[in-house]
Scaffold this active site. Sequence first.
Site, PDB file in Angstrom:
ATOM      1  N   TYR C 173      41.433  41.305  44.957  1.00  0.00           N
ATOM      2  CA  TYR C 173      42.988  42.029  44.379  1.00  0.00           C
ATOM      3  C   TYR C 173      43.587  41.274  45.070  1.00  0.00           C
ATOM      4  CZ  TYR C 173      41.106  47.226  44.252  1.00  0.00           C
ATOM      5  OH  TYR C 173      40.074  48.362  44.029  1.00  0.00           O
ATOM      6  N   VAL C 205      31.567  41.764  40.659  1.00  0.00           N
ATOM      7  CA  VAL C 205      33.296  41.316  40.930  1.00  0.00           C
ATOM      8  C   VAL C 205      34.126  42.970  40.436  1.00  0.00           C
ATOM      9  CG1 VAL C 205      35.084  40.658  40.643  1.00  0.00           C
ATOM     10  CG2 VAL C 205      32.996  39.105  40.991  1.00  0.00           C
ATOM     11  N   LYS C 206      34.517  43.200  41.557  1.00  0.00           N
ATOM     12  CA  LYS C 206      35.958  44.040  41.077  1.00  0.00           C
ATOM     13  C   LYS C 206      36.734  43.808  40.842  1.00  0.00           C
ATOM     14  CE  LYS C 206      37.979  48.371  41.727  1.00  0.00           C
ATOM     15  NZ  LYS C 206      38.891  48.460  43.174  1.00  0.00           N
ATOM     16  N   VAL C 207      37.500  44.198  39.504  1.00  0.00           N
ATOM     17  CA  VAL C 207      39.526  43.416  39.564  1.00  0.00           C
ATOM     18  C   VAL C 207      39.898  44.809  39.325  1.00  0.00           C
ATOM     19  CG1 VAL C 207      38.528  41.143  39.857  1.00  0.00           C
ATOM     20  CG2 VAL C 207      39.247  42.674  37.586  1.00  0.00           C
TER      21      VAL C 207
END
Lengths: 308, 308, 308, 308, 308
Positions: C173, C205-207
């Site tokens: 983030y 990956v988390k965006v």
Amino acid sequence: MTKSSERVRQILSWYGSDNPGVLNNLARMLNHGTLGGTGKMVILPVDQGFEHGPARSFAPNAPAYDPDYHFQLAIDAGCNAYAAPLGFLEAGAFKFAGQVPTILKLNNSDTLAKMEPCSALTGSVKDALRLGCAAIGFTIYPGSSARNTMYEELRALIEEAKSYGLPTVVWSYPRGSGLAKEGEQAIDVTAYAAQIACQLGAHVVKVKPPKDVVYQEEAKKTFEKYAIPTKTLPERIKHVVQSCFGGKRVVIFSGGEAKGTDAVLEEVRELAAGGAFGSIMGRNAFQRPKAEAIKLLGDIMQIYKNAG
Amino acid sequence: MTKSSERVRQILSWYGSDNPGVLNNLARMLNHGTLGGTGKMVILPVDQGFEHGPARSFAPNAPAYDPDYHFQLAIDAGCNAYAAPLGFLEAGAFKFAGQVPTILKLNNSDTLAKMEPCSALTGSVKDALRLGCAAIGFTIYPGSSARNTMYEELRALIEEAKSYGLPTVVWSYPRGSGLAKEGEQAIDVTAYAAQIACQLGAHVVKVKPPKDVVYQEEAKKTFEKYAIPTKTLPERIKHVVQSCFGGKRVVIFSGGEAKGTDAVLEEVRELAAGGAFGSIMGRNAFQRPKAEAIKLLGDIMQIYKNAG
Amino acid sequence: MTKSSERVRQILSWYGSDNPGVLNNLARMLNHGTLGGTGKMVILPVDQGFEHGPARSFAPNAPAYDPDYHFQLAIDAGCNAYAAPLGFLEAGAFKFAGQVPTILKLNNSDTLAKMEPCSALTGSVKDALRLGCAAIGFTIYPGSSARNTMYEELRALIEEAKSYGLPTVVWSYPRGSGLAKEGEQAIDVTAYAAQIACQLGAHVVKVKPPKDVVYQEEAKKTFEKYAIPTKTLPERIKHVVQSCFGGKRVVIFSGGEAKGTDAVLEEVRELAAGGAFGSIMGRNAFQRPKAEAIKLLGDIMQIYKNAG
Amino acid sequence: MTKSSERVRQILSWYGSDNPGVLNNLARMLNHGTLGGTGKMVILPVDQGFEHGPARSFAPNAPAYDPDYHFQLAIDAGCNAYAAPLGFLEAGAFKFAGQVPTILKLNNSDTLAKMEPCSALTGSVKDALRLGCAAIGFTIYPGSSARNTMYEELRALIEEAKSYGLPTVVWSYPRGSGLAKEGEQAIDVTAYAAQIACQLGAHVVKVKPPKDVVYQEEAKKTFEKYAIPTKTLPERIKHVVQSCFGGKRVVIFSGGEAKGTDAVLEEVRELAAGGAFGSIMGRNAFQRPKAEAIKLLGDIMQIYKNAG
Amino acid sequence: MTKSSERVRQILSWYGSDNPGVLNNLARMLNHGTLGGTGKMVILPVDQGFEHGPARSFAPNAPAYDPDYHFQLAIDAGCNAYAAPLGFLEAGAFKFAGQVPTILKLNNSDTLAKMEPCSALTGSVKDALRLGCAAIGFTIYPGSSARNTMYEELRALIEEAKSYGLPTVVWSYPRGSGLAKEGEQAIDVTAYAAQIACQLGAHVVKVKPPKDVVYQEEAKKTFEKYAIPTKTLPERIKHVVQSCFGGKRVVIFSGGEAKGTDAVLEEVRELAAGGAFGSIMGRNAFQRPKAEAIKLLGDIMQIYKNAG
């Protein structure tokens, strides 16, 4: 924890070199159950599945195959503590958390191998903490040529256990190539085995009720010269208690092989008369139907209470 | 992981003192494959290359020399898990990642040396994690005078494995100088060996199907006095299951030497009738041509399913 | 574990430097639930109690105050995994063992303190193993002047987690004194943050879904020169996926603030059209009544399935 | 240990991911004293000597300068546990071993230094074991910019304490540069601080009774939208209890500054009405003459008992 | 060591949670020298070379540049112990082994640097053992914003020292940005500083004789409300002694700056009248010619003896 008494405080005072954690766990056992606060103890030990095999141990009372059975028996009978090897304790420690103090027996022996008596380490001090135990238990076989292995393992375990606030209960069973069969329960040998456990740092010692035999040549001379009475069981118990630091270590006695109720109670009466701190009663408890076992353990506790 | 059932949750509840990681890996095996969710297990073990040598193990079905063969066999047959020593698992763990739960056998023995039975440590708990295993495996030989070495290695490995969330499968094979040949598969000795594994903290126990022999003198008295039936295999299995904490530990049975399909299936029917949690089937699986092996394993699974 | 497919094996092949344990746990998530085997993932994350406070998170759907609720929601909805901080996972890991892969979020931040964005470590890799998790999770804030603290903590945790066979999911983030508000979800910054996570060794990956803003001066020149399309969300997603090692790292997108069902589904359709590997859907799931949440998650999964 | 009840077992079931040692020590506190077995707790905390200085703490009742006084007060009043820093516990742990469960407060802060709120570590988990404690205690200050230091110390201590079977009691006091004075006891902030402690792994949380103020802008919107009632203290307590994992974590409330007996009892009645698990009552206990303190604590316990 | 008395045994009884090694070393100091067995102590501390520089410390009496001088002075004057930093102790520990108990001051501060008060670690517990010391010494500065560093170092050192049987003497000097100059020797602050040392686990506390100032606003209210007398030095000493666990921790007072013999003796008379356990007398001893110093120390000891 509510029943702490003058007598319990007196007993704890004998262990003044230990930290408060060790005393607290000793107190957990001394203050629990029917005998809580009296300074006497009745402990349920169930290591026979490992030591003698499952059928010999549990066939007489089939519900006892289930590890939950023994937790519940110790709770319902109001025992001070329940002692067992890792497997049996793990099977119920979660379900019965907080209901009865437990003792993790850290070494055990089976009767399948042919070898000089020497139990295998089957648990750790960390296991005892993880399972919420109030003490560790350990068996030594004075008389075995593997003595040093056991004494040295015990020494290290006591040191570790103390550092975490755990006391140690030592089963001291004379056995091995150094002793003929008749020596194993001789009064001189039993008292000697109890003394060794105390000298090794045991907080509670467990021996078998001794017989009226003096086994060692040198001991015979002393017993005769000083006219140490050994004829009755109370006399012999008195000698064992005295041999445990003049009565300043808690020493309790096993119930031995299963026998009739009257025989059990008569023996306990004699143990109590001799000043025993209590009994550790396995087969005579869990091999009986549950109601009968609870009645018997209750009667035993009453004898110790009266003997207070 | 999708087939969790009431029965699997009941089995997990017996291991309440363990952390969720251990339960999760037990569930991985119980929920995988054809028998997933039934509470029954069929495991493919391939340690014979180490234990018996390559030709004795793989010549009957030459593709089995290749470690990939066994991964694929376990996957295609829908086994709950595949167990093998380090080398075999390493050879396929990357390629078959995520396709079948694996068990790393941490000790193994060859038949070249002459010594009191005692397997060598051939892998570590860290290896098991690195290879993505669902459990570690370990062999003990009750009856061996090297008993303490094995029990103590196992104790330490179980403690380490638990801390990382891995359960332990114990192969308990009575063997050694304390036992004559006829004692090794005696019903009393087999039940005793299973009990020892449970007391040492095994989550899953593997023993051989016992024979109608009572070997130990003291045990004979008990079997007679309490009329424990041992004549049929289901009766004997029932006794072994009961000896595993009254049925609260998963106990599975080896298929033993290679034999005819009918003999295998008949034996499994009797195991299932006696309440076995399943089979661990090596030579009778991988020494057959693949299609035949898959058919046989499928039939075995069907028997356990029906026995649910 | 039964649904492993060509696509899952292809995804695992991108992580060839990792050990089989890491691949196995990636496979556990990829093979679980409704999307098992498709290579797509929908994860339920519930860290908002820590990050935003309990009322803001759970008042919209009061049963969600109870940690059991989220385990059951993830299971019933067929999510690939459930991610939460230590407290929430511990509250249910035992009860729901083996029913859904879990991700332990190892760092978390509250909104009470005034400080440069930098989450506190609130769990360990050992905790993740003990709780049976399939992965660890970690948040980084590219743009924070505390960047190095976070990147270096992550680096060490990934190294440790890998050694035990655990993959890592990174929440990336952009936030902090280095970025104005409008930069936080700019396409160039989002793609950059995703690339950083990949370079740090993230497996997943988390965006957040990026907006049609190019924030950095230097980036603007490039986007213009090479005419990188950013007008539609699918175009922007495509750029982010490409920025994750040319599509060879799994990148999933958050659902963001609670919004209407149609808006959620429309956004997911665009994510899927852009090549997203999936969604991580928190508030839009657990702040709805349960039946509605399950319906919504099911519809989302169907969109990803169709996009396969 | 004798008063374990259905309610205690229910409470323990919420901590199923913990080992039996942790549960056993939670049970030690829940089963001890007047409220033993009710699932309610009244704890005596005496850290004010460190936190406020000796005269401010003990001059109102001079015998309280003596550490023995507090052990005896906790015992005589029938409290579930006594919590204090190292010095005070060491001064009496040996003498009062086994008479009341103790909690070692592992960090403390004085009011002589000027600094962002962050307590100093003043004891260790090993100290707690050595002193026979049933739990460790730790203070966090959400709102402080030193938040990460405290959360990370707590995380590591909880992990260590768990490994030895010790649960953790967390004092969660919002304070620091991120919060204005009026925010420190606001209902949203108090509930948030309680949630944070639970997410960090606290077994028992201690907060101050919240006031009818909603402090955070975002929280205000939620409290209004969902009409969370905050006018009365019972309503606010209910919200805090709900914020502790839907009531599945034990949350107790401080008595705060010394005040009149009627005011104390009225507040406790409201805490109990809101569903509080109990009180932690320091100054209002030990700053009164002993007989009066015992009477007050007894009345408080009666209120909780009636509220059962 | 031969003079153990009822009073010494009483003092040791206050440290019951410590192991016999710690008690033994406390007894070594309490039983040594002219005051041996009285429960009073006069200690010679020589850390001024480090704290103030050599000329300021030793020019008034040049033989005092030689470390042997101080050992011999402590021996000849019959002090209970001699305290110094590593260098001074190492210089004489071999030569004077067995002649006077020594205390290794483990942290020290010079007056060359400008920084928030925080002493440097200049020795280790292992050093103290190697040098045969009876205790370790440590300085804390309550009021410093570096408080946590010092308290945490002390905590760890006390834990380590105890494990080897060494007690700890804490110099508690309020100082730092949290306190104005007039606060440093205020009665409320001094008593608070003494309490903090006790809570941190100090066995012996050393503070400066407090002045008739109450510094903290909150404390002022208490001193007034409870009419705590602070006008005379004996009254103030009495308050400090009471603040050290109701008199159950040994608290001694520094002699402060060099002054006339009459002034020194008058102050000691007041300390003794207030119940001080003794004095730690540096500059007023070693900056005088040796014979004069011995005479002065002898007179001081006589005052404490008479006060017994």
